[in-house]
Scaffold this active site. Structure first.
Site, PDB file in Angstrom:
ATOM      1  N   THR A 149       0.821  -1.212   0.000  1.00  0.00           N
ATOM      2  CA  THR A 149       0.000   0.000   0.000  1.00  0.00           C
ATOM      3  C   THR A 149       0.854   1.261   0.000  1.00  0.00           C
ATOM      4  OG1 THR A 149      -1.424   1.304   1.470  1.00  0.00           O
ATOM      5  CG2 THR A 149      -0.138  -0.395   2.507  1.00  0.00           C
ATOM      6  N   ASP A 150       0.284   2.339  -0.507  1.00  0.00           N
ATOM      7  CA  ASP A 150       0.983   3.631  -0.467  1.00  0.00           C
ATOM      8  C   ASP A 150       1.174   4.126   0.973  1.00  0.00           C
ATOM      9  OD1 ASP A 150      -1.689   4.321   0.059  1.00  0.00           O
ATOM     10  OD2 ASP A 150      -1.858   5.782  -1.565  1.00  0.00           O
ATOM     11  N   GLU A 151       0.416   3.540   1.909  1.00  0.00           N
ATOM     12  CA  GLU A 151       0.464   4.042   3.292  1.00  0.00           C
ATOM     13  C   GLU A 151       1.810   3.765   3.965  1.00  0.00           C
ATOM     14  OE1 GLU A 151      -3.134   3.613   5.524  1.00  0.00           O
ATOM     15  OE2 GLU A 151      -4.331   3.409   3.711  1.00  0.00           O
ATOM     16  N   TYR A 186      -1.431  -0.254  11.126  1.00  0.00           N
ATOM     17  CA  TYR A 186      -1.639  -0.944   9.848  1.00  0.00           C
ATOM     18  C   TYR A 186      -0.474  -0.699   8.902  1.00  0.00           C
ATOM     19  CZ  TYR A 186      -3.228  -1.448   4.985  1.00  0.00           C
ATOM     20  OH  TYR A 186      -3.306  -1.760   3.647  1.00  0.00           O
ATOM     21  N   LYS A 192       2.365  -3.306   7.340  1.00  0.00           N
ATOM     22  CA  LYS A 192       2.573  -3.526   5.895  1.00  0.00           C
ATOM     23  C   LYS A 192       4.018  -3.219   5.523  1.00  0.00           C
ATOM     24  CE  LYS A 192      -0.059  -4.555   3.091  1.00  0.00           C
ATOM     25  NZ  LYS A 192      -0.578  -5.864   2.618  1.00  0.00           N
TER      26      LYS A 192
HETATM   27  P1  NAD Z   1      -9.951  -7.000   2.640  1.00  0.00           P
HETATM   28  O1  NAD Z   1      -9.903  -6.598   4.075  1.00  0.00           O
HETATM   29  O2  NAD Z   1     -11.189  -6.770   1.846  1.00  0.00           O
HETATM   30  O3  NAD Z   1      -9.631  -8.558   2.509  1.00  0.00           O
HETATM   31  C1  NAD Z   1      -8.579  -9.201   3.183  1.00  0.00           C
HETATM   32  C2  NAD Z   1      -8.724 -10.688   2.957  1.00  0.00           C
HETATM   33  O4  NAD Z   1      -7.630 -11.349   3.613  1.00  0.00           O
HETATM   34  C3  NAD Z   1     -10.012 -11.278   3.535  1.00  0.00           C
HETATM   35  O5  NAD Z   1     -10.592 -12.165   2.615  1.00  0.00           O
HETATM   36  C4  NAD Z   1      -9.536 -12.021   4.776  1.00  0.00           C
HETATM   37  O6  NAD Z   1     -10.353 -13.126   5.129  1.00  0.00           O
HETATM   38  C5  NAD Z   1      -8.142 -12.459   4.349  1.00  0.00           C
HETATM   39  N1  NAD Z   1      -7.238 -12.705   5.492  1.00  0.00           N
HETATM   40  C6  NAD Z   1      -7.008 -11.884   6.557  1.00  0.00           C
HETATM   41  N2  NAD Z   1      -6.128 -12.469   7.390  1.00  0.00           N
HETATM   42  C7  NAD Z   1      -5.783 -13.662   6.849  1.00  0.00           C
HETATM   43  C8  NAD Z   1      -4.898 -14.705   7.234  1.00  0.00           C
HETATM   44  N3  NAD Z   1      -4.220 -14.645   8.389  1.00  0.00           N
HETATM   45  N4  NAD Z   1      -4.765 -15.770   6.418  1.00  0.00           N
HETATM   46  C9  NAD Z   1      -5.474 -15.845   5.253  1.00  0.00           C
HETATM   47  N5  NAD Z   1      -6.338 -14.904   4.848  1.00  0.00           N
HETATM   48  C10 NAD Z   1      -6.489 -13.818   5.638  1.00  0.00           C
HETATM   49  O7  NAD Z   1      -8.679  -6.316   1.981  1.00  0.00           O
HETATM   50  P2  NAD Z   1      -8.492  -5.569   0.572  1.00  0.00           P
HETATM   51  O8  NAD Z   1      -8.969  -4.182   0.708  1.00  0.00           O
HETATM   52  O9  NAD Z   1      -8.974  -6.439  -0.519  1.00  0.00           O
HETATM   53  O10 NAD Z   1      -6.892  -5.507   0.518  1.00  0.00           O
HETATM   54  C11 NAD Z   1      -6.136  -6.577  -0.060  1.00  0.00           C
HETATM   55  C12 NAD Z   1      -4.656  -6.227  -0.007  1.00  0.00           C
HETATM   56  O11 NAD Z   1      -4.444  -4.989  -0.684  1.00  0.00           O
HETATM   57  C13 NAD Z   1      -4.133  -6.015   1.420  1.00  0.00           C
HETATM   58  O12 NAD Z   1      -2.850  -6.590   1.504  1.00  0.00           O
HETATM   59  C14 NAD Z   1      -4.061  -4.507   1.570  1.00  0.00           C
HETATM   60  O13 NAD Z   1      -3.044  -4.129   2.464  1.00  0.00           O
HETATM   61  C15 NAD Z   1      -3.763  -4.080   0.151  1.00  0.00           C
HETATM   62  N6  NAD Z   1      -4.236  -2.741  -0.228  1.00  0.00           N
HETATM   63  C16 NAD Z   1      -5.534  -2.371  -0.032  1.00  0.00           C
HETATM   64  C17 NAD Z   1      -5.957  -1.105  -0.450  1.00  0.00           C
HETATM   65  C18 NAD Z   1      -7.391  -0.652  -0.276  1.00  0.00           C
HETATM   66  O14 NAD Z   1      -7.689   0.534  -0.529  1.00  0.00           O
HETATM   67  N7  NAD Z   1      -8.322  -1.501   0.098  1.00  0.00           N
HETATM   68  C19 NAD Z   1      -5.049  -0.224  -1.049  1.00  0.00           C
HETATM   69  C20 NAD Z   1      -3.723  -0.637  -1.234  1.00  0.00           C
HETATM   70  C21 NAD Z   1      -3.343  -1.905  -0.827  1.00  0.00           C
HETATM   71  P1  TYD Z   2     -10.275   4.597   4.700  1.00  0.00           P
HETATM   72  O1  TYD Z   2     -11.303   4.190   3.713  1.00  0.00           O
HETATM   73  O2  TYD Z   2     -10.345   4.036   6.090  1.00  0.00           O
HETATM   74  O3  TYD Z   2      -8.858   4.303   4.014  1.00  0.00           O
HETATM   75  P2  TYD Z   2      -7.357   4.742   4.519  1.00  0.00           P
HETATM   76  O4  TYD Z   2      -7.429   5.128   5.942  1.00  0.00           O
HETATM   77  O5  TYD Z   2      -6.636   3.454   4.335  1.00  0.00           O
HETATM   78  O6  TYD Z   2      -6.934   5.834   3.619  1.00  0.00           O
HETATM   79  O7  TYD Z   2     -10.295   6.185   4.822  1.00  0.00           O
HETATM   80  C1  TYD Z   2     -10.129   7.012   3.691  1.00  0.00           C
HETATM   81  C2  TYD Z   2     -10.130   8.435   4.190  1.00  0.00           C
HETATM   82  O8  TYD Z   2     -11.425   8.724   4.716  1.00  0.00           O
HETATM   83  C3  TYD Z   2      -9.156   8.679   5.346  1.00  0.00           C
HETATM   84  O9  TYD Z   2      -8.580   9.981   5.211  1.00  0.00           O
HETATM   85  C4  TYD Z   2     -10.020   8.610   6.570  1.00  0.00           C
HETATM   86  C5  TYD Z   2     -11.370   9.126   6.085  1.00  0.00           C
HETATM   87  N1  TYD Z   2     -12.533   8.540   6.788  1.00  0.00           N
HETATM   88  C6  TYD Z   2     -13.483   9.383   7.389  1.00  0.00           C
HETATM   89  O10 TYD Z   2     -13.364  10.621   7.355  1.00  0.00           O
HETATM   90  N2  TYD Z   2     -14.539   8.795   8.042  1.00  0.00           N
HETATM   91  C7  TYD Z   2     -14.686   7.459   8.132  1.00  0.00           C
HETATM   92  O11 TYD Z   2     -15.665   6.987   8.756  1.00  0.00           O
HETATM   93  C8  TYD Z   2     -13.731   6.611   7.474  1.00  0.00           C
HETATM   94  C9  TYD Z   2     -13.863   5.114   7.528  1.00  0.00           C
HETATM   95  C10 TYD Z   2     -12.673   7.201   6.813  1.00  0.00           C
END
Ligand code: NAD
Ligand code: TYD
Length: 343
Positions: free
Chosen positions: A125-127, A149, A153
């Protein structure tokens, strides 16, 4: 590549990647997922009858199950999506973030190395870079994660690097930006606000709402991971962003507009501690591989809003039980205070 194990494939981006890969290629896809609160087999309903798809329930931190699954399915490639992914939950309860994101990724690398797999792709992630007031992060920038988090990562990214340098594993890493689309668990801002607004409930916007995120449509994220998995150089990291920076307040207003709901639903609530102000990525390196996002933010958000409007069967049953406990812990006090202060 023939047999790909997709960890976390029952989550939001992982399931989009599975659907995408089955459409594009002839690979066998083995989803390996613990099915935590965020894992959901409904996300994979459209591929469940596909003979090239198989589901295995397991924890990436459980060495025995990982080893057996690698052997039994002659896995040659691992794509690791499995993670605890929500910043707010990592503030309330970070344990699982360390166990899965740090230790789990290490177990996958170690077992993958022992099994002699050909490729390991890590989804990050960019975070991990932290917050940037102006400009955009490059892959070579220092990691300065600010939430538990992001720190977990960053830890996993470093372990991927170590297995490449130490053992010569063919690893690649993508660092994606904030992703949105169908099947996203309704705790992240987009699906949370869309589903709350559909029920005319208040939208708790943290602080002044002027934080900036770079938004990427989920299918574009899946395509970026695919490009890097196939063409990325061993040991390299690639930023995968949408080039779509938006203030949170503007994303919120757009969601309300698309739903024809009033802006009076917005509540400015107490900020998230350690809240990163702005994320931005320089994606030149991924663009050079031939990948670029194909969706505009406005169109993709409109389609996403429409998806949640039409698919209540998917999200209504999620927003019960343990979800409501989390909602209470995260928002009850914040909303009560905001209400008392007049919003
Ligand atoms: P999500 O929370 O929707 O899904 C996570 C999945 O991982 C779930 O199906 C969960 O059951 C599984 N999981 C959790 N712990 C586990 C374990 N110990 N063993 C096996 N499976 C397990 O997540 P997402 O939003 O689809 O993100 C997927 C990946 O992308 C993550 O690695 C996250 O850090 C990365 N990512 C997400 C975003 C975003 O905006 N959502 C952005 C950049 C990167
Ligand atoms: P989020 O979807 O939790 O993603 P991330 O924290 O990984 O960027 O949040 C996106 C942005 O929205 C972040 O700046 C936090 C803000 N946010 C709110 O203002 N209210 C909320 O209830 C949530 C979940 C996020």
């Amino acid at each position: 590549m023939k047999n790909i194990m997709v960890t976390g494939g029952a989550g939001f981006i992982g399931s989009a990647f599975v659907r995408y890969m089955l459409r594009q290629y002839d690979y066998n896809i083995i989803v390996f997922d613990k099915l935590t609160y965020a894992g959901n087999l409904d996300n994979l309903l459209t591929v469940q009858d596909e003979p090239r798809y198989k589901f295995v329930r397991g924890d990436i931190a459980d060495r025995e199950t990982v080893r057996r699954t690698l052997e039994a399915n002659a896995i040659d490639t691992i794509v690791n999506f499995a993670a605890e992914t929500h910043v707010d939950r990592s503030i309330l309860d970070p344990d699982a973030f360390l166990k899965t994101n740090v230790f789990g990724t290490y177990v996958l690398l170690d077992e993958g190395h022992r099994a002699g797999i050909a490729r390991f792709h890590h989804v990050s992630t960019d975070e991990v870079y932290g917050s940037i007031p102006v400009g955009a992060f490059k892959e070579t920038d220092t990691l300065e994660p600010n939430s538990p988090y992001a720190a977990s990562k960053a830890g996993s990214d470093m372990m991927v690097r170590a297995y490449h340098v130490t053992h010569g594993m063919h690893t690649t890493t993508t660092r994606g930006s904030n992703t949105f689309g169908p099947y996203q668990y309704p705790e992240k801002i987009a699906p949370f606000f869309i589903t709350e607004a559909l029920d005319d409930r208040p939208l708790p916007l943290y602080g002044d709402g002027m934080q900036v995120r770079d938004w990427l449509y989920v299918d574009d994220h899946a395509a970026g991971i695919d490009r890097v998995l196939h063409d990325g150089l061993p040991g390299e990291v690639y930023n995968v962003g949408g080039d779509n920076e938006r203030h949170n307040i503007d994303v919120t207003r757009l969601i309300l507009k698309l739903l024809s709901k009033p802006e009076s639903l917005i509540r400015h609530v107490e900020d998230r501690p350690g809240h990163d102000r702005r994320y931005a990525l320089d994606c030149t390196k991924a663009h050079r591989l031939g990948w670029k996002p194909q969706h505009t933010f406005e169109e993709a958000l409109a389609e996403t809003v429409e998806w949640y409007r039409r698919n209540e069967w998917w999200w209504r049953k999620i927003k019960t039980g343990a979800y409501l406990e989390y909602y209470k812990a995260q928002y009850a006090q914040r909303l009560a205070k905001a209400g008392a202060a007049g919003g």
